[in-house]
Design a protein around this motif. Sequence first.
Motif, PDB file in Angstrom:
ATOM      1  N   ALA A 189       1.684 -10.809   7.667  1.00  0.00           N
ATOM      2  CA  ALA A 189       0.943 -10.776   8.930  1.00  0.00           C
ATOM      3  C   ALA A 189       0.412 -12.163   9.276  1.00  0.00           C
ATOM      4  N   VAL A 201       1.906  -7.421   2.659  1.00  0.00           N
ATOM      5  CA  VAL A 201       1.871  -7.179   4.099  1.00  0.00           C
ATOM      6  C   VAL A 201       0.864  -8.119   4.759  1.00  0.00           C
ATOM      7  N   SER A 255       6.472   1.607   8.887  1.00  0.00           N
ATOM      8  CA  SER A 255       5.362   0.744   8.513  1.00  0.00           C
ATOM      9  C   SER A 255       5.926  -0.447   7.744  1.00  0.00           C
ATOM     10  N   PRO A 256       5.210  -1.562   7.688  1.00  0.00           N
ATOM     11  CA  PRO A 256       5.706  -2.710   6.917  1.00  0.00           C
ATOM     12  C   PRO A 256       5.975  -2.361   5.452  1.00  0.00           C
ATOM     13  N   ALA A 257       5.101  -1.553   4.859  1.00  0.00           N
ATOM     14  CA  ALA A 257       5.283  -1.180   3.451  1.00  0.00           C
ATOM     15  C   ALA A 257       6.541  -0.343   3.269  1.00  0.00           C
ATOM     16  N   SER A 310       0.398  -4.281  11.287  1.00  0.00           N
ATOM     17  CA  SER A 310       1.061  -3.063  10.802  1.00  0.00           C
ATOM     18  C   SER A 310       1.314  -2.079  11.932  1.00  0.00           C
ATOM     19  N   ARG A 311       0.331  -1.912  12.817  1.00  0.00           N
ATOM     20  CA  ARG A 311       0.516  -0.997  13.946  1.00  0.00           C
ATOM     21  C   ARG A 311       1.617  -1.489  14.871  1.00  0.00           C
ATOM     22  N   SER A 362       9.050 -11.385  10.680  1.00  0.00           N
ATOM     23  CA  SER A 362       8.370 -10.532   9.701  1.00  0.00           C
ATOM     24  C   SER A 362       9.371  -9.692   8.904  1.00  0.00           C
ATOM     25  N   PRO A 418      -4.286  -7.800   9.495  1.00  0.00           N
ATOM     26  CA  PRO A 418      -3.088  -7.117   8.982  1.00  0.00           C
ATOM     27  C   PRO A 418      -2.895  -5.727   9.571  1.00  0.00           C
ATOM     28  N   SER A 419      -4.003  -5.034   9.891  1.00  0.00           N
ATOM     29  CA  SER A 419      -3.867  -3.683  10.446  1.00  0.00           C
ATOM     30  C   SER A 419      -3.261  -3.726  11.849  1.00  0.00           C
ATOM     31  N   LYS A 431       5.112  -1.028  13.207  1.00  0.00           N
ATOM     32  CA  LYS A 431       5.572   0.368  13.222  1.00  0.00           C
ATOM     33  C   LYS A 431       5.984   0.786  14.625  1.00  0.00           C
TER      34      LYS A 431
END
Length: 279
Positions: free
Chosen positions: A245, A241, A267-269, A257-258, A230, A253-254, A261
Motif C-alpha cells: 500500500a 499488504v 482482497s490483497p491477501a 485494500s478496499r 500493486s 492500508p485499509s 478488492k
Amino acid sequence: MAQKESYAPPSSDSWLSLRYAGEEDCLPGHRYGGVRDHVLFHYIVGGEGRVWTRGASHRLGKGSGFVFFPGQEHEYRASRDDPWHYLWMGFSGSGAAPALAACGIAPESSAFSLPESFALASLFRRARAHLEEGGALSSLAADACLRLSLAQLADMRRGVSPGNPGVLRPGTDYVDAARRFMEEHFTRPIDTADVARHIGLDRSYLSELFSRATGTSLKRYLTGLRMERSRSLLAPGRLSVAQVAASVGYRDPSVFSRRFKLETGHSPADFQRSAGLNT
C-alpha cells in the motif's frame, strides 16, 4: 484591495534577479504609460483592460498577461466597467530575455492569453509574501518563485498552437503532461488535485480534457497505475499488504485494500495467496 508591493534587497545575481512583486485590484480606468529599465511581467486574475505597445493594441482578461522589456514604450489601461485585478513581478538580468523567449515572449509578442492558472497566480503571490517577510532566505525564496513562474508559463505555452498563440491546441500537451506526471509520481500519495496544480489548470477543466482524449478519467488512470504495480508487488509474497500500500501511494492500508478488492474482486491477501499457489 489597495496596491500591495514588496521590494527585494540589492542582488549580486547578474543572470536573473527579482526586484519587486505586487498585486492590485485596479480602479476603473487605471492607466500607466512610459518605459522601464527592467522587465515587468503582469498576470491578470480578473477583469479586463487594454495594452498598447509597438503599435499594436491587445484587449486582455483573466488568464492573460503582458510583459514589458527594458526601454520598451508601452501604455496600459484597465476597463472602466470591469477593471483588472492583476499581479506583477519586476526583474532584471542577462538571463531575463532568454528565459522569456523560452516562454514564447519577446518584445514583438509580449502579450498572451491562456486558461487561468491558479498555480501561476500562487507563485506571484508567494514571491510578494516572501519579499514582505524580508531577510536573505526570504529573498532567495522569492527569486525561486520568479524562476518557477517562468517554468510554469513555459509549460503552459507548450499547449498553444504555434500558428495562433492565443488558441489552445486540443489539449494533447496538457493530457500528455498529466499522464507523465501520474506515471512518474503515482507511488507517492498524490491525487487528481495535485496533478491539476502541477499542470496549472483547473481540475475540472483538466479532467474534461483528459477524459475526452483518453476515454478515461484522471482518477481512473491514476488508480489503474497503482493497481497494476500493486499486483506485481503482491505476487512474489515478500511484502506485506501495508508495505505494498505504501509503495503505491496509499497512506492507509485499509483504503488500499478496499480499492484493490473493488478493482480486482479479491482482497490483497487473497490475491497474494492465490499468486503463491500458482507459482
